[in-house]
Scaffold this active site. Structure first.
Site, PDB file in Angstrom:
ATOM      1  N   ARG A  87       0.845  -1.205   0.000  1.00 41.39           N
ATOM      2  CA  ARG A  87       0.000   0.000   0.000  1.00 41.39           C
ATOM      3  C   ARG A  87       0.877   1.251   0.000  1.00 41.39           C
ATOM      4  O   ARG A  87       0.574   2.223  -0.692  1.00 41.39           O
ATOM      5  CB  ARG A  87      -0.939   0.000   1.206  1.00 41.39           C
ATOM      6  CG  ARG A  87      -2.059  -1.014   1.100  1.00 41.39           C
ATOM      7  CD  ARG A  87      -3.041  -0.895   2.242  1.00 41.39           C
ATOM      8  NE  ARG A  87      -3.875   0.297   2.140  1.00 41.39           N
ATOM      9  CZ  ARG A  87      -4.674   0.741   3.111  1.00 41.39           C
ATOM     10  NH1 ARG A  87      -4.734   0.090   4.267  1.00 41.39           N
ATOM     11  NH2 ARG A  87      -5.395   1.823   2.930  1.00 41.39           N
TER      12      ARG A  87
ATOM     13  N   CYS B 180      -1.317   5.697   9.264  1.00 36.44           N
ATOM     14  CA  CYS B 180      -1.630   4.439   8.580  1.00 36.44           C
ATOM     15  C   CYS B 180      -2.754   4.747   7.598  1.00 36.44           C
ATOM     16  O   CYS B 180      -2.728   5.796   6.956  1.00 36.44           O
ATOM     17  CB  CYS B 180      -2.011   3.354   9.590  1.00 36.44           C
ATOM     18  SG  CYS B 180      -3.383   3.819  10.671  1.00 36.44           S
TER      19      CYS B 180
END
Length: 294
Positions: free
Chosen positions: A185, A243
């Site tokens: 990611r 995050c």
């Protein structure tokens, strides 16, 4: 203040407290079962939890979804979090232990918020329910509904950064912005939920799984210090973590504290950043992107 508690130590503490007067400070166990794939962990909680544990709904009690533009899991208001603390049965003077079935990755959100609220003694069950089961300790089924508590929340005990401060830290020559998401990611190879792929320019990849050993427990302090030092972290310069939506980044903050480094949380995280079209994103393994900082 210690951050972790071992399952055997927790079980011994709960056993010892069973014979204490009901008004005495106690260890309250909070079950924060949550994942992106299964946000409602109440069913898993009812199937089996640490005896006496109260279920905590991360989406409704550890976040405020009415806060538009703040990412997928904005922080709750101080008043709302105080109400949640009291629903869980927390009283001033109690100790709290937060538990999940994901090596602390969702429970750390409750740990961070309780610390942010000024709650005195809060620990993460090291290794989570996996370690509890591995130790042969019993599970309880059904719901636990405690007597309401009287704990108070006073936000401000933990450092927080916002969108602009995350941008500035990513661009700074000194200080480190850590991206706690999985490497694919960070590199922008996949993005299952947010509108754009990639990372905040200047951020360093530090996947949350790297905080853990093979048994899902936090690595020792010296190993964590070495890990973060290799990523450019030191105790003398600013450090912050983000995050996808500010949940697992709290795990990074806990790991950094174990390593002896105070770190800020960017609650909006990439879910907020990627929704601002004027904010650039970087792709690839380099902090500044494949072609340098946009």
């Amino acid at each position: 203040m210690p951050i972790l508690i071992d399952p055997v130590e927790l079980a011994a503490r709960l056993d010892a407290e069973r014979d204490e007067p009901s008004g005495s400070p106690r260890t309250r166990v909070l079950d924060v079962r949550w994942t992106l794939a299964e946000p409602d962990g109440s069913g898993a909680y009812r199937t089996g939890h640490v005896p006496g544990a109260v279920y905590v709904d991360l989406d409704t009690e550890l976040a405020d979804h009415s806060a538009a533009g703040e990412g997928r899991h904005p922080l709750p208001t101080e008043a709302a979090f105080e109400r949640a603390m009291r629903r869980w049965g927390l009283r001033d003077g109690d100790a709290a232990v937060v538990v999940d079935d994901a090596a602390g990755m969702s429970a750390a959100r409750a740990w961070w918020l309780l610390r942010h609220a000024g709650f005195g003694d809060v620990r993460i069950l090291d290794g989570g329910l996996g370690a509890w089961r591995a130790a042969g300790l019993p599970l309880e089924q059904g719901d636990v509904v405690p007597q309401p508590g009287d704990a108070s929340a006073h936000f401000g005990a933990m450092p927080v950064i916002d969108l602009d401060e995350a941008d500035a830290l990513g661009a700074a020559d000194r200080g480190v912005l850590l991206d706690a998401r999985a490497g694919e990611r960070y590199r922008g190879e996949v993005e299952p939920i947010d509108p754009r792929a990639g990372h905040i320019p200047g951020a360093v990849s530090a996947p949350t799984a790297g905080n853990l050993d093979a048994d899902g427990r936090f690595r020792p302090a010296d190993a964590l210090r070495a890990r973060f030092a290799a990523l450019g972290v030191d105790a003398e310069h600013p450090v912050a973590a983000y995050c996808g939506s500010g949940v697992t980044a709290a795990h990074a903050v806990a790991a950094l504290e174990i390593a002896g480094v105070e770190a800020a949380l960017y609650p909006g995280s990439f879910s907020q950043w990627s929704n601002h079209a004027e904010r650039p994103v970087a792709l690839g393994a380099s902090p500044d992107g494949e072609d340098g900082r946009p």
